[in-house]
Design a protein around this motif. Structure first.
Motif, PDB file in Angstrom:
ATOM      1  N   GLN A 137     100.682  19.027 -19.224  1.00  0.00           N
ATOM      2  CA  GLN A 137     101.943  19.062 -18.479  1.00  0.00           C
ATOM      3  C   GLN A 137     102.910  18.010 -19.011  1.00  0.00           C
ATOM      4  OE1 GLN A 137     100.584  18.530 -14.468  1.00  0.00           O
ATOM      5  NE2 GLN A 137     100.136  20.710 -14.164  1.00  0.00           N
ATOM      6  N   ASP A 138     102.390  16.819 -19.319  1.00  0.00           N
ATOM      7  CA  ASP A 138     103.241  15.764 -19.880  1.00  0.00           C
ATOM      8  C   ASP A 138     103.789  16.177 -21.245  1.00  0.00           C
ATOM      9  OD1 ASP A 138     102.793  14.224 -17.658  1.00  0.00           O
ATOM     10  OD2 ASP A 138     101.296  12.927 -18.615  1.00  0.00           O
ATOM     11  N   LYS A 159     106.565  18.790 -20.847  1.00  0.00           N
ATOM     12  CA  LYS A 159     107.806  18.150 -20.381  1.00  0.00           C
ATOM     13  C   LYS A 159     108.486  17.399 -21.533  1.00  0.00           C
ATOM     14  CE  LYS A 159     109.571  15.386 -16.557  1.00  0.00           C
ATOM     15  NZ  LYS A 159     110.482  14.520 -17.216  1.00  0.00           N
ATOM     16  N   LEU A 160     107.699  16.733 -22.361  1.00  0.00           N
ATOM     17  CA  LEU A 160     108.249  16.010 -23.511  1.00  0.00           C
ATOM     18  C   LEU A 160     108.925  16.972 -24.481  1.00  0.00           C
ATOM     19  CD1 LEU A 160     108.474  13.301 -25.092  1.00  0.00           C
ATOM     20  CD2 LEU A 160     106.320  13.926 -26.186  1.00  0.00           C
ATOM     21  N   LYS A 212      96.773  17.289 -17.020  1.00  0.00           N
ATOM     22  CA  LYS A 212      97.859  16.316 -16.875  1.00  0.00           C
ATOM     23  C   LYS A 212      98.513  16.029 -18.228  1.00  0.00           C
ATOM     24  CE  LYS A 212      96.416  13.992 -12.692  1.00  0.00           C
ATOM     25  NZ  LYS A 212      96.043  12.741 -12.053  1.00  0.00           N
TER      26      LYS A 212
END
Length: 66
Positions: free
Chosen positions: A51-52, A55-56, A48
């Motif tokens: 993935q964060d 995306k950032l 998780k």
């Protein structure tokens, strides 16, 4: 006593042992059964976070030059 007499008696006793039904009792334990599950959730947390972070980086390419 001859061997044939002993064999005949042993066979008779063996046959009687199988003819008599056994008594089996199943009872519940006094205390509840305790099952300890030591499960690590480290992998899920790392995925998780990864993935964060991806995306950032995609949303802010100027903050992370390559």
């Amino acid at each position: 006593m001859a061997w044939s007499d002993l064999a005949a008696r042993a066979a008779t006793l063996g046959g009687l042992a199988f003819a008599v039904p056994g008594c089996i009792q199943v009872t519940a334990p006094d205390k509840p059964i305790e099952i300890n599950l030591n499960i690590s959730v480290k992998q899920e947390v790392l995925v998780k976070l990864q993935q964060d972070a991806e995306k950032l980086i995609e949303d802010n390419p100027e903050l992370f030059p390559q």
